[in-house]
Design an enzyme around this catalytic site. Sequence first.
Site, PDB file in Angstrom:
ATOM      1  N   TYR A  35      38.274  18.923 -24.406  1.00  0.00           N
ATOM      2  CA  TYR A  35      37.137  19.092 -25.134  1.00  0.00           C
ATOM      3  C   TYR A  35      37.143  20.340 -25.852  1.00  0.00           C
ATOM      4  CZ  TYR A  35      31.704  19.753 -24.869  1.00  0.00           C
ATOM      5  OH  TYR A  35      30.704  20.015 -25.301  1.00  0.00           O
TER       6      TYR A  35
ATOM      7  N   LEU B 286       0.837  -1.312   0.104  1.00  0.00           N
ATOM      8  CA  LEU B 286      -0.109  -0.037   0.218  1.00  0.00           C
ATOM      9  C   LEU B 286       0.860   1.315   0.107  1.00  0.00           C
ATOM     10  CD1 LEU B 286      -2.928  -0.958   2.567  1.00  0.00           C
ATOM     11  CD2 LEU B 286      -2.567  -1.585   0.205  1.00  0.00           C
TER      12      LEU B 286
ATOM     13  N   GLY C   3      -0.941   6.980  -0.265  1.00  0.00           N
ATOM     14  CA  GLY C   3      -0.900   7.953   0.650  1.00  0.00           C
ATOM     15  C   GLY C   3      -0.174   9.425   0.200  1.00  0.00           C
TER      16      GLY C   3
ATOM     17  N   ALA D  63      58.026  23.173 -17.468  1.00  0.00           N
ATOM     18  CA  ALA D  63      56.851  24.050 -16.946  1.00  0.00           C
ATOM     19  C   ALA D  63      56.424  24.988 -17.847  1.00  0.00           C
ATOM     20  CB  ALA D  63      57.525  24.092 -15.710  1.00  0.00           C
TER      21      ALA D  63
ATOM     22  N   SER E 257      55.159  21.639 -14.348  1.00  0.00           N
ATOM     23  CA  SER E 257      53.792  22.125 -13.678  1.00  0.00           C
ATOM     24  C   SER E 257      53.292  23.333 -14.578  1.00  0.00           C
ATOM     25  CB  SER E 257      54.367  22.908 -12.382  1.00  0.00           C
ATOM     26  OG  SER E 257      54.965  22.180 -11.418  1.00  0.00           O
TER      27      SER E 257
ATOM     28  N   ARG F  54      57.650  28.169 -23.292  1.00  0.00           N
ATOM     29  CA  ARG F  54      57.662  29.161 -22.222  1.00  0.00           C
ATOM     30  C   ARG F  54      58.023  30.590 -22.892  1.00  0.00           C
ATOM     31  NH1 ARG F  54      61.624  27.704 -18.019  1.00  0.00           N
ATOM     32  NH2 ARG F  54      60.045  25.850 -17.868  1.00  0.00           N
TER      33      ARG F  54
ATOM     34  N   HIS G 226      49.162  17.368  -7.303  1.00  0.00           N
ATOM     35  CA  HIS G 226      48.877  18.448  -6.870  1.00  0.00           C
ATOM     36  C   HIS G 226      47.865  19.117  -8.061  1.00  0.00           C
ATOM     37  CE1 HIS G 226      52.144  18.239  -4.256  1.00  0.00           C
ATOM     38  NE2 HIS G 226      53.157  18.018  -5.340  1.00  0.00           N
TER      39      HIS G 226
ATOM     40  N   LYS H 235      39.068  11.623 -14.899  1.00  0.00           N
ATOM     41  CA  LYS H 235      37.901  11.151 -15.514  1.00  0.00           C
ATOM     42  C   LYS H 235      38.298  10.324 -16.717  1.00  0.00           C
ATOM     43  CE  LYS H 235      35.743  12.999 -18.591  1.00  0.00           C
ATOM     44  NZ  LYS H 235      35.620  12.697 -19.960  1.00  0.00           N
TER      45      LYS H 235
ATOM     46  N   GLU I 170      -9.990   0.394  15.972  1.00  0.00           N
ATOM     47  CA  GLU I 170      -9.110   1.522  15.540  1.00  0.00           C
ATOM     48  C   GLU I 170      -9.142   2.242  16.781  1.00  0.00           C
ATOM     49  OE1 GLU I 170      -6.959   1.864  13.262  1.00  0.00           O
ATOM     50  OE2 GLU I 170      -7.528   0.079  12.239  1.00  0.00           O
TER      51      GLU I 170
END
Length: 453
Positions: A384, A8, A11, A420, A402, A437, A360, A348, A151
Amino acid sequence: MKFSAVILAAGKGTRMYSNMPKVLHTLAGKPMVKHVIDTCTGLGAQNIHLVYGHGGDQMQAALAEEPVNWVLQAEQLGTGHAVDQASPQFEDDEKILVLYGDVPLISSETIESLLDAQPKGGIALLTVVLDNPTGYGRIVRKNGPVVAIVEQKDANEEQKLIKEINTGVMVATGGDLKRWLAGLNNDNAQGEYYLTDVIAAAHDEGNAVEAVHPVSPIEVEGVNDRAQLARLERAFQAAQAKKLLEQGVMLRDPARFDLRGELQCGLDVEIDVNVIIEGNVSLGDNVVIGAGCVLKDCEIDDNTIVRPYSVIEGATVGEQCTVGPFTRLRPGAEMRNDSHVGNFVEVKNARIGEGSKANHLTYLGDAEIGQRTNIGAGTITCNYDGANKFKTIIGNDVFVGSDSQLVAPLTIADGATIGAGTTLTKDVAEGELVITRAKERKVTGWQRPVKKK
């Protein structure tokens, strides 16, 4: 044992103050009514008739994959009326089990006891004794046997003193139940068709009514408001934590642990406070999960440490790995043995090879990284272009400095070095050094601007 179930769930749940049907509110990560459905399917129910009303579209969308027969109760005219909506589908010789979508913790053991206890031609009824029975239907006995349920609103003063109450859960044979339901009337204080009146009907025919108690009283507690739902959530989580402790899992604080799925653990697993487990999670031997982690549908192998506040979903982590703190492993992430990802690293649909590190502030998406490769802080795989995803392939023994941007699609061969600050757009051959760079410039005696007075 051949039986079908009626759940049931029509409700509205006014006291939940929600636009969502009451039975769709979640306990341990899934709708209350799904707990009941899962228990029925686990026991091998022939059919599960789900009686719904308020929020029908939401119900059918949320439970679209469930093996239920949808039964509409267009008007909520009482529990007897609700069961009667499903009665045309009852087989005369099958046991019919009546359950409630807002009573989510009913156990298989209790249901099996109830099914076994049903007398021939009679009813098995689940009852419980409460110190404060106010609000519940009272079990009326005559010289021992159950003869009726009254009841609260219809009870006299003597009956209100009875402490044995009706849970609403019962078992009867389909043909008998259809006959008794056909004879119900709504001549009572609430003007409803009470399912409980079938008890008196069975007794009047000379059929036995057998009362059974649940394994634990918490099983039959219903939910009418959010406070009651929160209470059942904590009771459920306490029970899950107890089982894990008994199996040898070290929960540093069982009161601050949430299991919202299935957890398999090896030996000597440690789980710190405020960890949430969702879906299907597997932890190998000697795995340590730090405080505040969220693990969902993932596999973590032996001797791996997941440091605090890491989120791992749909990922696999090998042996002797280190994850976190504050790492996010998204679906398709794979860490091979002895690899490391550190603080504020997101991975991902990418494989990190054995012995490789990204310690990091890094994003690695749609990538393959070989063995013993170092990914410097601030490195981004630019995967992307606004319409399509592209892949980055990085070989073994590569050093990425880095603040590098790797604009996919591209391949970095074994032993290459990326200086880097490089923005890389072309493939790199084995052993090459690439650096883009800008030339450094020095200005002697430079004076910073000053504010005007």
